[in-house]
Design a protein around this motif. Structure first.
Motif, mmCIF file in Angstrom:
data_model
loop_
_atom_site.group_PDB
_atom_site.id
_atom_site.type_symbol
_atom_site.label_atom_id
_atom_site.label_comp_id
_atom_site.label_asym_id
_atom_site.label_seq_id
_atom_site.Cartn_x
_atom_site.Cartn_y
_atom_site.Cartn_z
ATOM 1 N N GLY A 380 0.792 -1.227 0.000
ATOM 2 C CA GLY A 380 0.000 0.000 0.000
ATOM 3 C C GLY A 380 0.821 1.273 0.000
ATOM 4 O O GLY A 380 0.292 2.350 0.283
ATOM 5 N N ARG A 381 2.098 1.195 -0.328
ATOM 6 C CA ARG A 381 2.976 2.370 -0.328
ATOM 7 C C ARG A 381 3.184 2.818 -1.780
ATOM 8 O O ARG A 381 4.211 2.620 -2.387
ATOM 9 N N GLY A 382 2.121 3.425 -2.327
ATOM 10 C CA GLY A 382 2.056 3.722 -3.751
ATOM 11 C C GLY A 382 3.126 4.672 -4.245
ATOM 12 O O GLY A 382 3.700 4.463 -5.327
ATOM 13 N N ARG A 383 3.409 5.750 -3.495
ATOM 14 C CA ARG A 383 4.390 6.728 -3.964
ATOM 15 C C ARG A 383 5.777 6.100 -4.074
ATOM 16 O O ARG A 383 6.486 6.278 -5.073
ATOM 17 N N GLU A 384 6.161 5.346 -3.058
ATOM 18 C CA GLU A 384 7.464 4.672 -3.091
ATOM 19 C C GLU A 384 7.499 3.604 -4.184
ATOM 20 O O GLU A 384 8.530 3.404 -4.843
ATOM 21 N N SER A 385 6.361 2.938 -4.380
ATOM 22 C CA SER A 385 6.292 1.928 -5.421
ATOM 23 C C SER A 385 6.508 2.557 -6.792
ATOM 24 O O SER A 385 7.236 2.018 -7.637
ATOM 25 N N ARG A 386 5.880 3.702 -7.030
ATOM 26 C CA ARG A 386 6.032 4.387 -8.320
ATOM 27 C C ARG A 386 7.499 4.747 -8.571
ATOM 28 O O ARG A 386 8.016 4.563 -9.684
ATOM 29 N N MET A 387 8.181 5.232 -7.547
ATOM 30 C CA MET A 387 9.592 5.587 -7.695
ATOM 31 C C MET A 387 10.437 4.360 -8.023
ATOM 32 O O MET A 387 11.352 4.425 -8.859
ATOM 33 N N ALA A 388 10.117 3.243 -7.380
ATOM 34 C CA ALA A 388 10.863 2.019 -7.653
ATOM 35 C C ALA A 388 10.590 1.511 -9.067
ATOM 36 O O ALA A 388 11.509 1.040 -9.764
ATOM 37 N N TYR A 389 9.339 1.609 -9.509
ATOM 38 C CA TYR A 389 9.017 1.218 -10.886
ATOM 39 C C TYR A 389 9.774 2.100 -11.884
ATOM 40 O O TYR A 389 10.299 1.605 -12.896
ATOM 41 N N ASP A 390 9.831 3.396 -11.622
ATOM 42 C CA ASP A 390 10.548 4.302 -12.517
ATOM 43 C C ASP A 390 12.010 3.895 -12.647
ATOM 44 O O ASP A 390 12.585 3.882 -13.743
ATOM 45 N N ARG A 391 12.611 3.539 -11.511
ATOM 46 C CA ARG A 391 14.018 3.127 -11.533
ATOM 47 C C ARG A 391 14.188 1.817 -12.301
ATOM 48 O O ARG A 391 15.132 1.663 -13.095
ATOM 49 N N ALA A 392 13.283 0.882 -12.102
ATOM 50 C CA ALA A 392 13.358 -0.398 -12.801
ATOM 51 C C ALA A 392 13.201 -0.206 -14.306
ATOM 52 O O ALA A 392 13.919 -0.832 -15.100
ATOM 53 N N ILE A 393 12.273 0.654 -14.710
ATOM 54 C CA ILE A 393 12.053 0.913 -16.136
ATOM 55 C C ILE A 393 13.293 1.535 -16.766
ATOM 56 O O ILE A 393 13.697 1.185 -17.881
ATOM 57 N N ASP A 394 13.926 2.459 -16.050
ATOM 58 C CA ASP A 394 15.138 3.102 -16.569
ATOM 59 C C ASP A 394 16.260 2.091 -16.783
ATOM 60 O O ASP A 394 17.055 2.223 -17.728
ATOM 61 N N LEU A 395 16.335 1.078 -15.931
ATOM 62 C CA LEU A 395 17.439 0.116 -15.991
ATOM 63 C C LEU A 395 17.157 -1.072 -16.899
ATOM 64 O O LEU A 395 18.088 -1.727 -17.376
ATOM 65 N N ALA A 396 15.872 -1.375 -17.135
ATOM 66 C CA ALA A 396 15.520 -2.573 -17.914
ATOM 67 C C ALA A 396 15.881 -2.361 -19.384
ATOM 68 O O ALA A 396 15.565 -1.328 -19.972
#
Length: 414
Positions: A380-396
């Motif tokens: 349920g920690r949406g803001r932190e999740s979004r930041m982590a997704y952004d980082r994963a997308i940048d690296l994938a």
């Protein structure tokens, strides 16, 4: 023939013919630099001539002949300059080589040459991925989580050391083959992984690489039928590859294990992989060596394929198997995978706590941020999740994986 069709033919020929051409040249001329450079020149010649003259009926034969001529031309130039008599014999002698080991396959012979114990394990794996898998230096660097320049230097040093140490191009005898086996298995598995989820390029999967890795795994199994880790690696690749038909959607998006259509899985590969796992379980139970990491990973994949649906997965058993793996290989990647499994048993916060301990080591690894994003979402920690997704997308580097991660991120509440 139109340009795009020729381009596709050249790309396909590179995937299918690079390894056999390099391996054949290495056997004949005994020099990895000559083999790689002559193969590269042959493909460059194809890129120049095929659009003009058309794709030859036998592209592999054309490339092999052209590469051999390129190698001979280079050796003749060197002979005129340095009078290398041994190399002169190589130029003019077409006599087939005498058998030099228990396996007669040029590509497998090349793997054992590149995996000589005189080389560091990282150099063995990287060099063979370059010469056998045809991976670019950038792709290999991504696999090792290092800079491209660092990997280029590593590969160059490895080839130089093979030449300086006069390491022969042959399969070792049965007495010393096992000391090179760990490096060989690592090479085969990394080739498989690069094919199963390509780190770069437009194609999310590279079936040529997964097929080549499985082919090499079968050859190793023929060579060492009683070796548990050889059987374990082959089982692991078969069980993993069995899920390939369900891994990418029609829209080009990665489909995770819990969302896959299990009816699309290849049951023949699953049956073959399970049989190998059961064989090793019986061998261990009757006094054989305890399982190594490949056997344990195969066992984990067998648990997944045994489950009729994702919700039926026996995650407790998977956590227990990962616990054994950590004792053998406490690497960050193994610990990350165990943490993901722990989250399925004990909840996302428990898994997240374990994952966060790896932040300093795996910050440049996209799968770390993807796993963390998913657990943050579930917590349920949406803001932190979004930041982590952004980082994963940048690296994938894989387009199907980026598409999946982007959709999951965009599904988060604003």
């Amino acid at each position: 023939m139109s340009g795009p069709t020729v381009e596709q033919a050249i790309t396909g020929a590179h995937r299918e013919e690079w390894a056999p051409v390099v391996a054949s040249l290495a056997r004949r001329f005994g020099d990895l630099d000559i083999a790689e450079e002559a193969a590269a020149e042959a493909f460059a010649a194809a890129a120049e001539r095929w659009p003009r003259d058309g794709v030859p009926p036998n592209p592999g034969g054309w490339l092999a002949t052209t590469a051999t001529r390129k190698a001979i031309d280079r050796l003749r130039r060197e002979l005129q300059r340095d009078a290398k008599h041994q190399e002169a014999l190589m130029v003019y002698d077409d006599t087939p080589p005498e058998p030099t080991g228990p396996v007669e396959d040029d590509r497998l012979r090349l793997i054992f040459t590149c995996c000589h114990p005189a080389l560091a394990i990282e150099a063995r794996v990287a060099l063979t991925l370059r010469l056998l898998g045809g991976l670019t230096v950038a792709e290999i660097a991504r696999t090792f989580l290092v800079q491209e320049t660092t990997m280029a230097r590593r590969i160059t040093r490895a080839k130089t050391k093979i030449k300086a140490a006069h390491i022969p191009y042959r399969v070792p005898s049965e007495d010393d083959i096992r000391e090179r086996l760990a490096g060989v298995l690592a090479v085969v598995y990394l080739i498989f992984n690069e094919g199963y989820l390509a780190s770069e390029g437009d194609d999310p999967l590279r079936v040529d690489l997964t097929d080549e890795a499985i082919r090499l795994g079968r050859l190793l199994r023929t060579l060492l039928p009683d070796d548990g880790e050889v059987a374990g690696l082959l089982a692991l690749m078969l069980l993993t590859d069995a899920r390939r038909p369900a891994r990418v959607s029609r829209t080009g998006e990665l489909v995770t294990l819990d969302e896959q259509d299990r009816g699309a899985w290849d049951r023949a590969l699953i049956a073959e992989g399970r049989a190998l796992v059961h064989e090793r379980v019986r061998a261990t139970a009757t006094g054989g060596d305890p399982p190594g990491c490949y056997q344990l990973q195969a066992a984990i994949n067998a648990v997944h394929t045994d489950a009729p649906s994702a919700r039926d997965t026996d995650w407790s058993t998977i956590v227990a198997i990962y616990g054994r793996m950590v004792l053998l290989d406490p690497s960050p990647i193994v610990r990350l995978n165990r943490a993901v499994a722990v989250a399925e048993v004990d909840g996302p916060l428990v898994g997240l706590a374990e994952i966060d301990r790896l932040a300093g080591i795996l910050d440049g690894y996209h799968a770390f941020h993807a796993a963390r994003a998913d657990l943050l979402r579930r917590a349920g920690r949406g803001r932190e999740s979004r930041m982590a997704y952004d980082r994963a997308i940048d690296l994938a580097g894989n387009p199907a994986e980026r598409a999946y991660l982007t959709r999951r991120r965009d599904q988060l509440a604003s």
